[in-house]
Design a protein around this motif. Structure first.
Motif, PDB file in Angstrom:
ATOM      1  N   ALA A 257       0.833  -1.218   0.000  1.00 60.64           N
ATOM      2  CA  ALA A 257       0.000   0.000   0.000  1.00 60.64           C
ATOM      3  C   ALA A 257       0.863   1.262   0.000  1.00 60.64           C
ATOM      4  O   ALA A 257       0.528   2.247  -0.671  1.00 60.64           O
ATOM      5  CB  ALA A 257      -0.940  -0.001   1.198  1.00 60.64           C
ATOM      6  N   ASP A 258       1.974   1.221   0.733  1.00 55.07           N
ATOM      7  CA  ASP A 258       2.886   2.372   0.771  1.00 55.07           C
ATOM      8  C   ASP A 258       3.452   2.698  -0.602  1.00 55.07           C
ATOM      9  O   ASP A 258       3.874   3.821  -0.858  1.00 55.07           O
ATOM     10  CB  ASP A 258       4.047   2.123   1.747  1.00 55.07           C
ATOM     11  CG  ASP A 258       3.627   2.250   3.202  1.00 55.07           C
ATOM     12  OD1 ASP A 258       2.513   2.752   3.472  1.00 55.07           O
ATOM     13  OD2 ASP A 258       4.424   1.827   4.074  1.00 55.07           O
ATOM     14  N   LYS A 259       3.464   1.710  -1.492  1.00 59.93           N
ATOM     15  CA  LYS A 259       3.963   1.911  -2.865  1.00 59.93           C
ATOM     16  C   LYS A 259       2.804   2.038  -3.858  1.00 59.93           C
ATOM     17  O   LYS A 259       3.001   1.949  -5.068  1.00 59.93           O
ATOM     18  CB  LYS A 259       4.857   0.734  -3.281  1.00 59.93           C
ATOM     19  CG  LYS A 259       6.061   0.545  -2.380  1.00 59.93           C
ATOM     20  CD  LYS A 259       7.067   1.649  -2.540  1.00 59.93           C
ATOM     21  CE  LYS A 259       8.311   1.314  -1.741  1.00 59.93           C
ATOM     22  NZ  LYS A 259       9.269   2.378  -1.725  1.00 59.93           N
ATOM     23  N   GLY A 260       1.586   2.215  -3.336  1.00 56.22           N
ATOM     24  CA  GLY A 260       0.430   2.433  -4.202  1.00 56.22           C
ATOM     25  C   GLY A 260      -0.212   1.179  -4.766  1.00 56.22           C
ATOM     26  O   GLY A 260      -0.979   1.247  -5.719  1.00 56.22           O
ATOM     27  N   VAL A 261       0.082   0.020  -4.172  1.00 58.46           N
ATOM     28  CA  VAL A 261      -0.486  -1.242  -4.647  1.00 58.46           C
ATOM     29  C   VAL A 261      -1.481  -1.763  -3.610  1.00 58.46           C
ATOM     30  O   VAL A 261      -1.103  -2.087  -2.483  1.00 58.46           O
ATOM     31  CB  VAL A 261       0.614  -2.305  -4.883  1.00 58.46           C
ATOM     32  CG1 VAL A 261      -0.007  -3.630  -5.303  1.00 58.46           C
ATOM     33  CG2 VAL A 261       1.617  -1.819  -5.912  1.00 58.46           C
ATOM     34  N   GLU A 262      -2.743  -1.839  -4.018  1.00 57.06           N
ATOM     35  CA  GLU A 262      -3.768  -2.378  -3.127  1.00 57.06           C
ATOM     36  C   GLU A 262      -4.000  -3.843  -3.475  1.00 57.06           C
ATOM     37  O   GLU A 262      -4.371  -4.172  -4.600  1.00 57.06           O
ATOM     38  CB  GLU A 262      -5.075  -1.609  -3.276  1.00 57.06           C
ATOM     39  CG  GLU A 262      -6.170  -2.136  -2.385  1.00 57.06           C
ATOM     40  CD  GLU A 262      -7.497  -1.437  -2.589  1.00 57.06           C
ATOM     41  OE1 GLU A 262      -8.512  -2.012  -2.175  1.00 57.06           O
ATOM     42  OE2 GLU A 262      -7.521  -0.340  -3.173  1.00 57.06           O
ATOM     43  N   LEU A 263      -3.769  -4.719  -2.508  1.00 56.50           N
ATOM     44  CA  LEU A 263      -4.083  -6.130  -2.695  1.00 56.50           C
ATOM     45  C   LEU A 263      -5.585  -6.301  -2.506  1.00 56.50           C
ATOM     46  O   LEU A 263      -6.162  -5.767  -1.559  1.00 56.50           O
ATOM     47  CB  LEU A 263      -3.313  -6.998  -1.698  1.00 56.50           C
ATOM     48  CG  LEU A 263      -1.793  -6.964  -1.813  1.00 56.50           C
ATOM     49  CD1 LEU A 263      -1.154  -7.783  -0.698  1.00 56.50           C
ATOM     50  CD2 LEU A 263      -1.331  -7.462  -3.168  1.00 56.50           C
TER      51      LEU A 263
END
Length: 184
Positions: free
Chosen positions: A80-86
């Motif tokens: 999430a900190d890198k803009g990736v939502e699982l």
């Protein structure tokens, strides 16, 4: 934004992180080079991103479900900190032979069984024929095939590729970064 009904399923150890054996704490978790960037591209292409992972270390008593959940939360926040939502994280804490207590059982969630994939399909309303699975061993590919995932891919960043795995997989690639060129 409209949520897609297609997904990329990722095994964890050997696909997302270096598999050092029964990884259970953030100090031992090392992302494989390029994984975060590949996941960003997968999301940008409109795919849901789902982690499916066997965690027999829980069954064997090497670490607790709480330890696993703490590490999983850390991993999720790292993405999430890198803009990736699982979009989903599914795990199997069982082992049919080496499990202890309630964890010693034959189940539908432990790969090569398709239970985790089927749960994600139902919950997220996925079209598995349009979806992809990326794993590092035969049982990952067997689970994808059993669930009806359209494209099942092995990566060389984890366990050594077996002849049987190579024959069953639709593609064998070097790392998750190489999956981008296969997505439609």
């Amino acid at each position: 934004m409209l949520v897609s009904d297609k997904a990329v399923f990722l095994d964890r150890d050997g696909v997302i992180n270096i598999d050092t054996g029964y990884v259970s704490h953030s100090d031992d978790f090392e992302f494989i080079e390029g994984v975060i960037e590949a996941c960003q591209k997968i999301k940008d292409m409109g795919y849901q991103l789902i982690v499916i992972t066997n965690q027999s270390g829980i069954a064997r008593g090497y670490f607790s479900e709480d330890d696993f959940m703490t590490l999983t939360e850390w991993m999720d926040w790292s993405f999430a900190d890198k803009g990736v939502e699982l979009d989903g994280i599914y795990y199997c804490p069982h082992h049919p032979e080496k499990g202890i207590g309630q964890y010693k059982q034959v189940c539908e969630c432990r790969k090569p069984a398709p239970g985790m994939i089927n749960s994600a399909k139902e919950f997220l309303k996925l079209d598995l024929e349009q979806s992809y699975l990326v794993g590092d061993k035969l049982s990952d590919i067997q689970a994808g095939k059993a669930a009806g995932i359209g494209t099942n891919i092995l990566v060389r960043t984890g366990k050594p590729i077996t002849v049987e795995g190579e024959e069953l997989a639709d593609h064998v690639i070097e790392s998750l970064q190489d999956v981008i060129s296969l997505l439609k």
